[in-house]
Enzyme design. Structure first.
Site, PDB file in Angstrom:
ATOM      1  N   CYS A   2       0.869  -1.184   0.000  1.00 25.15           N
ATOM      2  CA  CYS A   2       0.000   0.000   0.000  1.00 25.15           C
ATOM      3  C   CYS A   2       0.908   1.236   0.000  1.00 25.15           C
ATOM      4  CB  CYS A   2      -0.856   0.019   1.249  1.00 25.15           C
ATOM      5  SG  CYS A   2      -1.851  -1.460   1.460  1.00 25.15           S
ATOM      6  N   ARG A  27       1.402   1.571  -5.965  1.00 24.02           N
ATOM      7  CA  ARG A  27       1.604   0.640  -4.851  1.00 24.02           C
ATOM      8  C   ARG A  27       0.299   0.000  -4.410  1.00 24.02           C
ATOM      9  NH1 ARG A  27       6.291   0.892  -2.259  1.00 24.02           N
ATOM     10  NH2 ARG A  27       5.342  -0.037  -0.442  1.00 24.02           N
ATOM     11  N   TRP A  74      -3.824  -1.599  -1.208  1.00 25.56           N
ATOM     12  CA  TRP A  74      -3.862  -2.850  -1.954  1.00 25.56           C
ATOM     13  C   TRP A  74      -4.287  -3.882  -0.924  1.00 25.56           C
ATOM     14  CZ3 TRP A  74      -4.031  -4.454  -6.802  1.00 25.56           C
ATOM     15  CH2 TRP A  74      -3.910  -5.826  -7.043  1.00 25.56           C
ATOM     16  N   ASN A 100       0.928  -0.035   6.109  1.00 27.43           N
ATOM     17  CA  ASN A 100       1.339  -0.838   4.957  1.00 27.43           C
ATOM     18  C   ASN A 100       2.067  -2.043   5.511  1.00 27.43           C
ATOM     19  OD1 ASN A 100       2.250  -1.836   2.498  1.00 27.43           O
ATOM     20  ND2 ASN A 100       4.095  -0.563   2.549  1.00 27.43           N
ATOM     21  N   GLY A 101       1.567  -3.251   5.199  1.00 24.00           N
ATOM     22  CA  GLY A 101       2.203  -4.469   5.718  1.00 24.00           C
ATOM     23  C   GLY A 101       1.138  -5.474   6.112  1.00 24.00           C
ATOM     24  N   GLU A 486       4.708 -21.404 -20.587  1.00 18.22           N
ATOM     25  CA  GLU A 486       4.748 -20.046 -20.012  1.00 18.22           C
ATOM     26  C   GLU A 486       5.922 -19.262 -20.590  1.00 18.22           C
ATOM     27  OE1 GLU A 486       2.947 -18.089 -18.513  1.00 18.22           O
ATOM     28  OE2 GLU A 486       4.269 -16.593 -17.604  1.00 18.22           O
ATOM     29  N   LYS A 490       5.452 -15.740 -22.671  1.00 16.78           N
ATOM     30  CA  LYS A 490       6.162 -14.484 -22.366  1.00 16.78           C
ATOM     31  C   LYS A 490       6.820 -13.929 -23.622  1.00 16.78           C
ATOM     32  CE  LYS A 490       4.871 -13.599 -18.556  1.00 16.78           C
ATOM     33  NZ  LYS A 490       3.717 -14.318 -18.884  1.00 16.78           N
ATOM     34  N   GLU A 493       4.155 -12.597 -26.036  1.00 17.46           N
ATOM     35  CA  GLU A 493       3.323 -11.436 -25.673  1.00 17.46           C
ATOM     36  C   GLU A 493       4.117 -10.148 -25.509  1.00 17.46           C
ATOM     37  OE1 GLU A 493       1.165 -11.516 -21.961  1.00 17.46           O
ATOM     38  OE2 GLU A 493       2.632 -12.822 -21.036  1.00 17.46           O
ATOM     39  N   HIS A 509       6.157 -35.923 -32.678  1.00 17.50           N
ATOM     40  CA  HIS A 509       4.840 -36.099 -33.329  1.00 17.50           C
ATOM     41  C   HIS A 509       4.466 -34.888 -34.165  1.00 17.50           C
ATOM     42  CE1 HIS A 509       4.307 -39.711 -30.924  1.00 17.50           C
ATOM     43  NE2 HIS A 509       4.799 -39.019 -29.906  1.00 17.50           N
ATOM     44  N   LYS A 608      -4.173  -5.705 -19.085  1.00 13.03           N
ATOM     45  CA  LYS A 608      -3.730  -6.370 -17.859  1.00 13.03           C
ATOM     46  C   LYS A 608      -4.798  -7.335 -17.363  1.00 13.03           C
ATOM     47  CE  LYS A 608      -1.250  -7.597 -14.514  1.00 13.03           C
ATOM     48  NZ  LYS A 608      -0.199  -8.595 -14.832  1.00 13.03           N
TER      49      LYS A 608
HETATM   50  C1  AGP Z   1       0.034 -13.358 -18.713  1.00 11.58           C
HETATM   51  O1  AGP Z   1       1.319 -12.794 -18.934  1.00 11.58           O
HETATM   52  C2  AGP Z   1      -1.038 -12.568 -19.420  1.00 11.58           C
HETATM   53  N1  AGP Z   1      -1.020 -11.226 -19.031  1.00 11.58           N
HETATM   54  C3  AGP Z   1      -2.392 -13.246 -19.363  1.00 11.58           C
HETATM   55  O2  AGP Z   1      -2.246 -14.528 -19.921  1.00 11.58           O
HETATM   56  C4  AGP Z   1      -3.012 -13.439 -17.956  1.00 11.58           C
HETATM   57  O3  AGP Z   1      -2.296 -14.411 -17.232  1.00 11.58           O
HETATM   58  C5  AGP Z   1      -4.447 -13.936 -18.155  1.00 11.58           C
HETATM   59  O4  AGP Z   1      -5.156 -12.934 -18.849  1.00 11.58           O
HETATM   60  C6  AGP Z   1      -5.174 -14.264 -16.847  1.00 11.58           C
HETATM   61  O5  AGP Z   1      -5.311 -13.092 -16.083  1.00 11.58           O
HETATM   62  P1  AGP Z   1      -5.781 -13.244 -14.540  1.00 11.58           P
HETATM   63  O6  AGP Z   1      -4.727 -14.021 -13.852  1.00 11.58           O
HETATM   64  O7  AGP Z   1      -5.934 -11.837 -14.054  1.00 11.58           O
HETATM   65  O8  AGP Z   1      -7.096 -13.991 -14.557  1.00 11.58           O
END
Ligand code: AGP
Length: 613
Positions: A2, A27, A74, A100-101, A486, A490, A493, A509, A608
């Site tokens: 926070c 934060r 937060w 905060n904590g 994963e 990364k 994206e 395969h 996000k």
């Molecule tokens: C991951 O780098 C992406 N930003 C995206 O796949 C994300 O993980 C996905 O949209 C799920 O989001 P959430 O964890 O907020 O549900």
């Protein structure tokens, strides 16, 4: 995580406080509030939502006082709403506090205080502190003495600012494990306190940094610092040279890199107060109400999207191997439409989500709830839709994740899945010895993560070597097959390289047809139960002249013969290896994106939180 701000001096406090909160919104930003000493009263104004929502409320009720404290939240305990927003006040509304904590022993302290007649307004751990101070601030005992006694009772972390009608011209601050900085006004007739210098920079660059278990006393006469035993402490005045941008990102060029480097602390916070290594138990308070129902669960389904789904996929391996519960991870966007067959008497569904607002995951959760199935959340954002609509759950305590690409939240999700595996395993056949072994290895992870982060420069040079390729194939097996996916996600994206993640056994395969000298392969080849198989896969890849970047276990010199480039990671339990192995891929993708001239924090076409379908 926070943001707190405090001010005392000749200006109207409200404006300084709001300005500081705006600088600290990165934060935390789910609710905010201010307390100002105004004509003999502690005037408190709070609002759920962003700092602007608070400012709008204040515009209708301006506060005139010249000393005050403020907070942008937060949430870790208690939903984001007006009541749970800080500042919190005591029963007599004569003390106000922002925190905060995490106060780990808040439950026991709250029970003790309630027995003494204290009336709590919020669900937060933080409110305990202000009532504890009130408990000790009886009669003519100096406020300062009550404050230090209260802080000695608290277990956990705090960065606080607190003020009282007992000493209206004073603001106190204290810290343990959370950041706190004191700003010295240029004319030394005004003083500031905050979670970090971002909130002060507009007014001063002269600061002092209290240490853990130290208290600061701000008044128009100046700043005093003393220990919890009230022994004065000499502090040097430092000058901030950072720009505001640097402060917000902590000298990192991007939030994504900052969040990657927060990961040792993130694992500490994800397991704080939750590991009982001596008894080999995971202590998950958020599951207390459904603990008995969970004993009868015979099948689990994990629903999530993106990286969260891959964290769930790692959890699937953990839950099957260590809790021996049949588990399936499913893409939420598929689960919700395929008419899943679920038995509410013996099944549970786990929704994994950083934001807690992903539309497809909410849809999948509601599908499960309609069938009467027990639902659990593994969520970062307290008070989010998924957190509220699941029957129980475990918050991952990763703090705000600003970068679009998930790193620290993913790591915290995997860590919590490991806690779940221990929790459910110990309800079943997992031995105390095995539980203890996993707990101790989890506690050893932050230091091991630090050893990987120290390789940042080397991984950057490797990333720059591969950044010009237009494709890549990531390979892993068992626990590290989701890590391969994963790592590929990364790179896709943020560097916009077409990267495929594959279970290595599947290479023959089909995907192997892609390989030649223009198609690099990133292989997770750390020492585990499938290492020999991975070694064979790497040899098959080499035979097609594809460049190989391998992740290997520290000390495994053989990998140098097999791969073109090797990044070494410390040894850990196979079930925990994804927590270490994903980090080089996070760093690799970050530097590849930067090398290709892209902003890793704001990748094109992405949001996000995907709150639409
Ligand atoms: C991951 O780098 C992406 N930003 C995206 O796949 C994300 O993980 C996905 O949209 C799920 O989001 P959430 O964890 O907020 O549900």
């Amino acid at each position: 995580m926070c943001g707190i701000v405090g001010y005392i001096g000749p200006r109207r406090a409200e404006g300084v406080l709001l300005d500081g909160l705006r600088r600290l919104e990165y934060r935390g930003y789910d609710s905010a509030g201010v307390a100002v000493l105004d004509s003999g009263d502690v005037a408190v104004v709070k609002a759920a939502g962003r700092v602007q929502d608070l400012a709008d409320r204040l515009s209708r009720r301006p506060l005139k006082g010249k000393s005050g404290i403020a907070h942008t939240r937060w949430a870790t305990h208690g939903e984001p709403n007006d009541v749970n927003a800080h500042p919190h006040v005591d029963c007599g509304s004569s003390i106000a506090l922002v925190h905060n904590g995490i106060i780990e022993n808040h439950g026991a302290l709250r029970r003790r205080l309630e027995e003494h007649g204290h009336a709590f307004r919020s669900e937060t751990d933080s409110e305990v502190l202000v009532h504890l101070i009130e408990e000790y601030a009886t009669g003519d005992r100096p406020f300062e003495e009550a404050l230090v006694r209260a802080l000695k009772d608290a277990v956990g972390t705090f960065g606080i600012a607190v003020m009282s009608l007992k000493e209206p011209e004073v603001i106190y601050g204290a810290k343990r494990g959370s950041p706190l900085v004191v700003g010295l006004g240029n004319r030394r007739d005004e003083f500031f306190i905050a979670s970090d210098p971002a909130a002060l920079l507009a007014y001063t660059r002269e600061v002092i940094y209290p240490d853990d278990d130290e208290v600061v006393r701000l008044s128009v006469e100046g700043v005093e610092t003393f220990s919890l035993d009230r022994v004065p402490q000499e502090k040097s005045v430092e000058s901030i040279s950072w720009s505001l941008d640097e402060i917000e990102r902590g000298r990192f060029p991007h939030f994504m890199l900052k969040e990657i480097f927060e990961q040792p602390e993130v694992v500490v916070n994800a397991v704080r107060g939750r590991l009982d290594a001596e008894n080999g138990m995971a202590v998950l308070g958020g599951l207390r109400d459904v603990e008995e129902r969970l004993r009868g669960v015979e099948r689990l389904t994990v629903v999530a999207c993106g990286s969260a789904c891959l964290a769930g996929a790692i959890g699937e391996y953990m839950l099957e191997e260590y809790a021996e519960i049949p588990t399936e991870v499913e893409l939420a966007s598929e689960f919700r439409y395929r008419k899943p067959v679920l038995d509410p008497r013996r099944e549970a569904v786990i929704a994994v989500s950083q934001s807690g607002e992903t539309a497809d995951t909410i849809g999948a959760l509601r599908e499960a709830r309609e069938k009467g199935v027990l639902t659990l959340g593994v969520v970062n954002a307290v008070g989010s839709t998924i957190a509220r609509e699941t029957d129980a759950g475990v918050f991952i305590h990763a703090g705000p994740e600003i970068a679009v690409a998930s790193t620290k939240a993913f790591l915290a999700q995997v860590t919590v899945m490991a806690l779940l595996a221990v929790f459910l395993g110990r309800q079943r056949r997992m031995s105390r010895v095995m539980g203890g072994r996993i707990c101790r290895e989890i506690l050893a992870l932050p230091e091991k993560i630090g050893r990987i982060l120290e390789q940042n420069d080397r991984i950057r040079s490797v990333a720059e070597k591969y950044a010009h390729y237009s494709s890549a194939l990531y390979l892993g097996r068992k626990y590290n097959a989701p890590v391969a996916l994963e790592g590929a996600l990364k790179l896709k994206e943020i560097a916009y390289i077409h990267a495929e993640g594959y279970a290595a056994g599947e290479m023959k395969h089909g995907p192997i047809a892609l390989l030649d000298s223009s198609f690099p392969v990133m292989a997770v080849a750390t020492r585990d139960s499938v290492f020999e198989k991975m070694k064979s896969n790497i040899e098959e890849v080499r035979a097609r002249r594809a460049p190989v970047l391998a992740l290997a276990t520290e000390g495994d010199e053989e990998m140098y013969r097999l791969a073109d480039d090797v990044i070494y990671v410390p040894k850990t339990l196979e079930m925990l290896s994804p927590i270490l192995n994903v980090i080089p891929f996070q760093i690799f993708a970050y530097h590849a994106a930067v090398a290709r001239g892209f902003d890793p924090d704001k990748p094109r076409n992405l949001a996000k939180s995907v709150t639409v379908e």
